[in-house]
Design a protein around this motif. Structure first.
Motif, PDB file in Angstrom:
ATOM      1  N   ARG A   1       3.478  47.170 -79.313  1.00  0.00           N
ATOM      2  CA  ARG A   1       3.614  47.460 -80.742  1.00  0.00           C
ATOM      3  C   ARG A   1       2.268  47.503 -81.454  1.00  0.00           C
ATOM      4  NH1 ARG A   1       8.551  43.267 -82.332  1.00  0.00           N
ATOM      5  NH2 ARG A   1      10.189  44.288 -81.105  1.00  0.00           N
ATOM      6  N   ILE A   2       1.284  46.765 -80.941  1.00  0.00           N
ATOM      7  CA  ILE A   2       0.002  46.695 -81.640  1.00  0.00           C
ATOM      8  C   ILE A   2      -0.993  47.740 -81.128  1.00  0.00           C
ATOM      9  CG2 ILE A   2       0.331  44.260 -82.184  1.00  0.00           C
ATOM     10  CD1 ILE A   2      -1.565  43.526 -79.958  1.00  0.00           C
ATOM     11  N   ARG A   3      -0.584  48.545 -80.153  1.00  0.00           N
ATOM     12  CA  ARG A   3      -1.443  49.623 -79.687  1.00  0.00           C
ATOM     13  C   ARG A   3      -1.395  50.795 -80.673  1.00  0.00           C
ATOM     14  NH1 ARG A   3       1.123  48.785 -74.226  1.00  0.00           N
ATOM     15  NH2 ARG A   3      -0.379  47.588 -72.999  1.00  0.00           N
ATOM     16  N   PRO A   4      -2.443  51.592 -80.728  1.00  0.00           N
ATOM     17  CA  PRO A   4      -2.361  52.829 -81.508  1.00  0.00           C
ATOM     18  C   PRO A   4      -1.228  53.698 -80.972  1.00  0.00           C
ATOM     19  CG  PRO A   4      -4.626  52.373 -80.819  1.00  0.00           C
ATOM     20  CD  PRO A   4      -3.762  51.394 -80.095  1.00  0.00           C
ATOM     21  N   PRO A   5      -0.573  54.461 -81.841  1.00  0.00           N
ATOM     22  CA  PRO A   5       0.588  55.253 -81.410  1.00  0.00           C
ATOM     23  C   PRO A   5       0.323  56.115 -80.176  1.00  0.00           C
ATOM     24  CG  PRO A   5       0.397  55.310 -83.789  1.00  0.00           C
ATOM     25  CD  PRO A   5      -0.829  54.600 -83.287  1.00  0.00           C
ATOM     26  N   GLU A   6      -0.864  56.680 -80.077  1.00  0.00           N
ATOM     27  CA  GLU A   6      -1.162  57.577 -78.957  1.00  0.00           C
ATOM     28  C   GLU A   6      -1.330  56.831 -77.626  1.00  0.00           C
ATOM     29  OE1 GLU A   6      -5.125  56.490 -80.852  1.00  0.00           O
ATOM     30  OE2 GLU A   6      -3.087  57.010 -81.515  1.00  0.00           O
ATOM     31  N   GLN A   7      -1.439  55.495 -77.691  1.00  0.00           N
ATOM     32  CA  GLN A   7      -1.612  54.702 -76.474  1.00  0.00           C
ATOM     33  C   GLN A   7      -0.350  53.938 -76.078  1.00  0.00           C
ATOM     34  OE1 GLN A   7      -5.085  52.172 -76.728  1.00  0.00           O
ATOM     35  NE2 GLN A   7      -6.391  53.833 -77.442  1.00  0.00           N
ATOM     36  N   ARG A   8       0.714  54.112 -76.815  1.00  0.00           N
ATOM     37  CA  ARG A   8       1.939  53.385 -76.495  1.00  0.00           C
ATOM     38  C   ARG A   8       2.606  53.975 -75.251  1.00  0.00           C
ATOM     39  NH1 ARG A   8       4.328  52.144 -82.598  1.00  0.00           N
ATOM     40  NH2 ARG A   8       2.621  50.717 -83.147  1.00  0.00           N
ATOM     41  N   PHE A   9       3.329  53.099 -74.545  1.00  0.00           N
ATOM     42  CA  PHE A   9       3.871  53.433 -73.224  1.00  0.00           C
ATOM     43  C   PHE A   9       5.379  53.267 -73.261  1.00  0.00           C
ATOM     44  CE2 PHE A   9       4.066  52.103 -68.524  1.00  0.00           C
ATOM     45  CZ  PHE A   9       4.238  53.425 -68.117  1.00  0.00           C
ATOM     46  N   ALA A  10       6.059  54.296 -73.737  1.00  0.00           N
ATOM     47  CA  ALA A  10       7.506  54.218 -73.967  1.00  0.00           C
ATOM     48  C   ALA A  10       8.277  53.930 -72.677  1.00  0.00           C
ATOM     49  CB  ALA A  10       8.004  55.509 -74.605  1.00  0.00           C
ATOM     50  N   ILE A  11       7.890  54.553 -71.579  1.00  0.00           N
ATOM     51  CA  ILE A  11       8.607  54.344 -70.315  1.00  0.00           C
ATOM     52  C   ILE A  11       8.456  52.897 -69.866  1.00  0.00           C
ATOM     53  CG2 ILE A  11       8.669  54.942 -67.873  1.00  0.00           C
ATOM     54  CD1 ILE A  11       7.874  57.786 -68.662  1.00  0.00           C
ATOM     55  N   GLY A  12       7.235  52.356 -69.957  1.00  0.00           N
ATOM     56  CA  GLY A  12       7.001  50.969 -69.569  1.00  0.00           C
ATOM     57  C   GLY A  12       7.791  49.997 -70.425  1.00  0.00           C
ATOM     58  N   VAL A  13       7.840  50.263 -71.727  1.00  0.00           N
ATOM     59  CA  VAL A  13       8.599  49.394 -72.637  1.00  0.00           C
ATOM     60  C   VAL A  13      10.088  49.436 -72.291  1.00  0.00           C
ATOM     61  CG1 VAL A  13       9.372  49.124 -75.034  1.00  0.00           C
ATOM     62  CG2 VAL A  13       6.940  49.449 -74.524  1.00  0.00           C
ATOM     63  N   ALA A  14      10.607  50.617 -71.989  1.00  0.00           N
ATOM     64  CA  ALA A  14      12.014  50.741 -71.613  1.00  0.00           C
ATOM     65  C   ALA A  14      12.309  49.939 -70.345  1.00  0.00           C
ATOM     66  CB  ALA A  14      12.375  52.212 -71.418  1.00  0.00           C
ATOM     67  N   GLU A  15      11.395  49.970 -69.390  1.00  0.00           N
ATOM     68  CA  GLU A  15      11.582  49.207 -68.150  1.00  0.00           C
ATOM     69  C   GLU A  15      11.570  47.704 -68.423  1.00  0.00           C
ATOM     70  OE1 GLU A  15       8.400  50.673 -65.788  1.00  0.00           O
ATOM     71  OE2 GLU A  15       9.523  52.427 -65.062  1.00  0.00           O
ATOM     72  N   GLU A  16      10.658  47.268 -69.308  1.00  0.00           N
ATOM     73  CA  GLU A  16      10.599  45.842 -69.645  1.00  0.00           C
ATOM     74  C   GLU A  16      11.854  45.399 -70.383  1.00  0.00           C
ATOM     75  OE1 GLU A  16       8.490  44.060 -68.298  1.00  0.00           O
ATOM     76  OE2 GLU A  16       6.797  45.358 -67.840  1.00  0.00           O
ATOM     77  N   ARG A  17      12.364  46.231 -71.259  1.00  0.00           N
ATOM     78  CA  ARG A  17      13.604  45.893 -71.974  1.00  0.00           C
ATOM     79  C   ARG A  17      14.771  45.761 -70.993  1.00  0.00           C
ATOM     80  NH1 ARG A  17      13.667  45.680 -77.337  1.00  0.00           N
ATOM     81  NH2 ARG A  17      11.989  46.714 -78.529  1.00  0.00           N
ATOM     82  N   GLU A  18      14.826  46.660 -70.023  1.00  0.00           N
ATOM     83  CA  GLU A  18      15.920  46.609 -69.057  1.00  0.00           C
ATOM     84  C   GLU A  18      15.843  45.334 -68.233  1.00  0.00           C
ATOM     85  OE1 GLU A  18      18.407  47.139 -65.675  1.00  0.00           O
ATOM     86  OE2 GLU A  18      16.216  47.047 -65.526  1.00  0.00           O
ATOM     87  N   LEU A  19      14.636  44.932 -67.817  1.00  0.00           N
ATOM     88  CA  LEU A  19      14.454  43.679 -67.076  1.00  0.00           C
ATOM     89  C   LEU A  19      14.828  42.480 -67.946  1.00  0.00           C
ATOM     90  CD1 LEU A  19      13.477  41.912 -64.750  1.00  0.00           C
ATOM     91  CD2 LEU A  19      11.125  42.203 -65.611  1.00  0.00           C
ATOM     92  N   LEU A  20      14.394  42.497 -69.201  1.00  0.00           N
ATOM     93  CA  LEU A  20      14.687  41.387 -70.105  1.00  0.00           C
ATOM     94  C   LEU A  20      16.195  41.258 -70.322  1.00  0.00           C
ATOM     95  CD1 LEU A  20      13.736  39.156 -71.992  1.00  0.00           C
ATOM     96  CD2 LEU A  20      13.334  40.883 -73.765  1.00  0.00           C
ATOM     97  N   ARG A  21      16.882  42.369 -70.486  1.00  0.00           N
ATOM     98  CA  ARG A  21      18.335  42.315 -70.693  1.00  0.00           C
ATOM     99  C   ARG A  21      19.051  41.777 -69.460  1.00  0.00           C
ATOM    100  NH1 ARG A  21      18.157  48.338 -73.287  1.00  0.00           N
ATOM    101  NH2 ARG A  21      17.546  47.736 -75.419  1.00  0.00           N
ATOM    102  N   ARG A  22      18.638  42.218 -68.264  1.00  0.00           N
ATOM    103  CA  ARG A  22      19.254  41.701 -67.040  1.00  0.00           C
ATOM    104  C   ARG A  22      19.029  40.200 -66.909  1.00  0.00           C
ATOM    105  NH1 ARG A  22      16.841  43.492 -62.455  1.00  0.00           N
ATOM    106  NH2 ARG A  22      15.369  44.917 -63.442  1.00  0.00           N
ATOM    107  N   THR A  23      17.804  39.782 -67.200  1.00  0.00           N
ATOM    108  CA  THR A  23      17.492  38.355 -67.092  1.00  0.00           C
ATOM    109  C   THR A  23      18.278  37.542 -68.103  1.00  0.00           C
ATOM    110  OG1 THR A  23      15.259  38.942 -66.369  1.00  0.00           O
ATOM    111  CG2 THR A  23      15.631  36.659 -67.037  1.00  0.00           C
ATOM    112  N   MET A  24      18.385  38.053 -69.327  1.00  0.00           N
ATOM    113  CA  MET A  24      19.108  37.306 -70.355  1.00  0.00           C
ATOM    114  C   MET A  24      20.593  37.182 -70.018  1.00  0.00           C
ATOM    115  SD  MET A  24      17.064  35.959 -72.361  1.00  0.00           S
ATOM    116  CE  MET A  24      18.490  35.232 -73.164  1.00  0.00           C
ATOM    117  N   ALA A  25      21.170  38.190 -69.403  1.00  0.00           N
ATOM    118  CA  ALA A  25      22.562  38.081 -68.970  1.00  0.00           C
ATOM    119  C   ALA A  25      22.704  36.972 -67.923  1.00  0.00           C
ATOM    120  CB  ALA A  25      23.050  39.418 -68.410  1.00  0.00           C
TER     121      ALA A  25
END
Length: 216
Positions: free
Chosen positions: A118-142
């Motif tokens: 979130r604190i990176r400049p918009p052009e340096q953000r990594f949407a695919i990586g963030v999606a992967e981290e969210r998926e891991l976090l959701r699995r772990t939280m379950a």
């Protein structure tokens, strides 16, 4: 004073070490790091070249201790208090250490990567990586939610190292992937942790810094 903790009050991993220090009323000197000061950063890296917080200096034993789990186990052995963070029983200790790792590696780390993006400049953000981290976090939280359904603390009836890891991990994960309506048992554990006096003190001290937490 024998113990000096190099830390920052907003850091989730610093909370993990502050909790056991406050839990047992262990005397220590807090040294808050100013990461905007190059000289202070250089001095800290001279102490611990990796440069990750927190670091505990134990002058009595002439040791510089890094990595939160290692620090807490050191405190549990050399600065023992009423609350023991690693059970004497081997099987129980194994369970505590396992969940300590789960909270650090599969809740804290993906949460941090999402927040740091979130604190990176918009052009340096990594949407695919963030999606992967969210998926891991959701699995772990379950998995966490199912595991703690019949437990008072992170691994049972005893407040342990696993709770020291769980509290900051769950606190910030709830801001990234809100628990309400999805993981009720994890949310209930978080509320019990927040009510514990040692944790409440950590949160009070961190409150002035919450405005710096990057939102969406």
């Amino acid at each position: 004073m024998s113990l000096t903790l190099h830390y920052h009050p907003l850091s989730s991993f610093c909370w993990k070490v502050l909790i056991p220090l406050y839990e047992n009323g262990t005397a220590f000197e807090p040294k808050q790091l100013n990461l905007q000061d190059p000289q202070e950063v250089a001095a800290f890296r001279a102490l611990w070249p990796v440069g990750k917080m927190p670091v505990l200096v134990d002058e009595h034993h002439d040791r510089v201790l890094a990595e939160t789990t290692i620090i807490i186990e050191w405190l549990d052995h050399h600065h023992r208090g009423e609350t023991r963070f690693v059970p004497e029983d081997w099987e129980q200790a194994h369970e505590v250490r396992l969940w300590d790792r789960i909270y650090d590696l599969y809740v804290q780390h993906p949460m941090q990567r999402i927040v740091f993006d979130r604190i990176r400049p918009p052009e340096q953000r990594f949407a695919i990586g963030v999606a992967e981290e969210r998926e891991l976090l959701r699995r772990t939280m379950a998995m966490v939610d199912a595991y703690v359904a019949d437990k008072h603390w992170a691994t049972g009836e005893q407040f342990t190292l696993a709770d020291c890891a769980a509290m900051p991990a769950l606190f910030y994960a709830d801001k990234v992937e809100p628990f309400e309506g999805r993981w009720p048992h994890a949310l209930a554990l978080l509320e019990r942790l927040k009510a514990r006096p040692s944790v409440a003190r950590v949160l009070r001290e961190a409150e002035p810094w919450f405005r710096y937490f990057p939102k969406e």
